[in-house]
Design an enzyme around this catalytic site. Structure first.
Site, PDB file in Angstrom:
ATOM      1  N   HIS A  67       3.443   5.060   4.357  1.00  0.00           N
ATOM      2  CA  HIS A  67       3.091   5.108   5.768  1.00  0.00           C
ATOM      3  C   HIS A  67       2.921   6.553   6.203  1.00  0.00           C
ATOM      4  CE1 HIS A  67       3.245   4.504  10.140  1.00  0.00           C
ATOM      5  NE2 HIS A  67       4.059   5.549  10.162  1.00  0.00           N
ATOM      6  N   ASN A  72       0.803  -1.230   0.000  1.00  0.00           N
ATOM      7  CA  ASN A  72       0.000   0.000   0.000  1.00  0.00           C
ATOM      8  C   ASN A  72       0.839   1.285   0.000  1.00  0.00           C
ATOM      9  OD1 ASN A  72       0.776  -0.051   2.654  1.00  0.00           O
ATOM     10  ND2 ASN A  72      -1.291  -0.143   3.504  1.00  0.00           N
TER      11      ASN A  72
END
Ligand code: IDP
Ligand code: MG
Length: 149
Positions: A115, A112
């Site tokens: 962060h 993904n």
């Protein structure tokens, strides 16, 4: 002024998305106070993701974040934590809105791309985990008064 730690994760660096991701945070108005290209050690990865230590995905998460170099950025700004997380999008990329980093460039939770710290306290802790004080700048941009009220 809030601080957040952004990590441009290995998948994003490998895919040549470093500039695109950095651009979005800069464009939002957040001020860069620290930035470096680095290899995350296993020790630092385990510390950073300590809250997830007991989760089934922990080993894979440490493998992922240590797999190849990352770019870490300390950002400062009004509501920097919430603003950065909105720009990043939901943890699960299929649930992330179009227009967010994850919604535009990712498909899977374990890939993904980026962060961002999740609280003011964790922002302070995470920036301190990744940067020594001499790597952080206290500075004002000429544009600050047109971005911060
Ligand atoms: P966040 O990155 O949006 O703050 P967290 O819940 O703090 O999300 O999880 C940290 C990271 O751990 C996620 O970004 C993702 O890379 C990974 N992760 C979280 N949940 C899972 C999962 O169920 N499977 C695999 N990886 C996960
Ligand atoms: Mg998190």
């Amino acid at each position: 002024m809030e601080r957040t730690l952004i990590i441009i994760k290995p998948d994003a660096v490998q895919r040549g998305l470093t500039g695109e991701i950095l651009r979005r945070f800069e464009q939002r108005g957040l001020r860069i106070v620290g930035m470096k290209f680095m290899q995350v050690s296993r020790e630092l990865a385990e510390k950073h993701y300590d809250v997830h230590r007991e989760r089934p995905f922990f080993a894979g998460l440490v493998e992922y974040i240590t797999a190849s170099p990352v770019v870490v950025i300390a950002l400062e700004g009004t509501d920097a934590i919430a603003a950065a997380r909105k720009t990043i999008g939901a943890t699960k990329p299929v649930e992330a809105e179009a227009g967010t980093i994850r919604g535009d460039f990712a498909l899977e939770i374990g890939r993904n791309l980026v962060h961002g710290s999740d609280s003011v306290e964790n922002g302070q802790i995470e920036v301190a985990n990744f940067f020594v004080e001499s790597e952080l700048a206290s500075w004002e941009r000429a544009t600050d008064r047109w971005i911060f009220e």
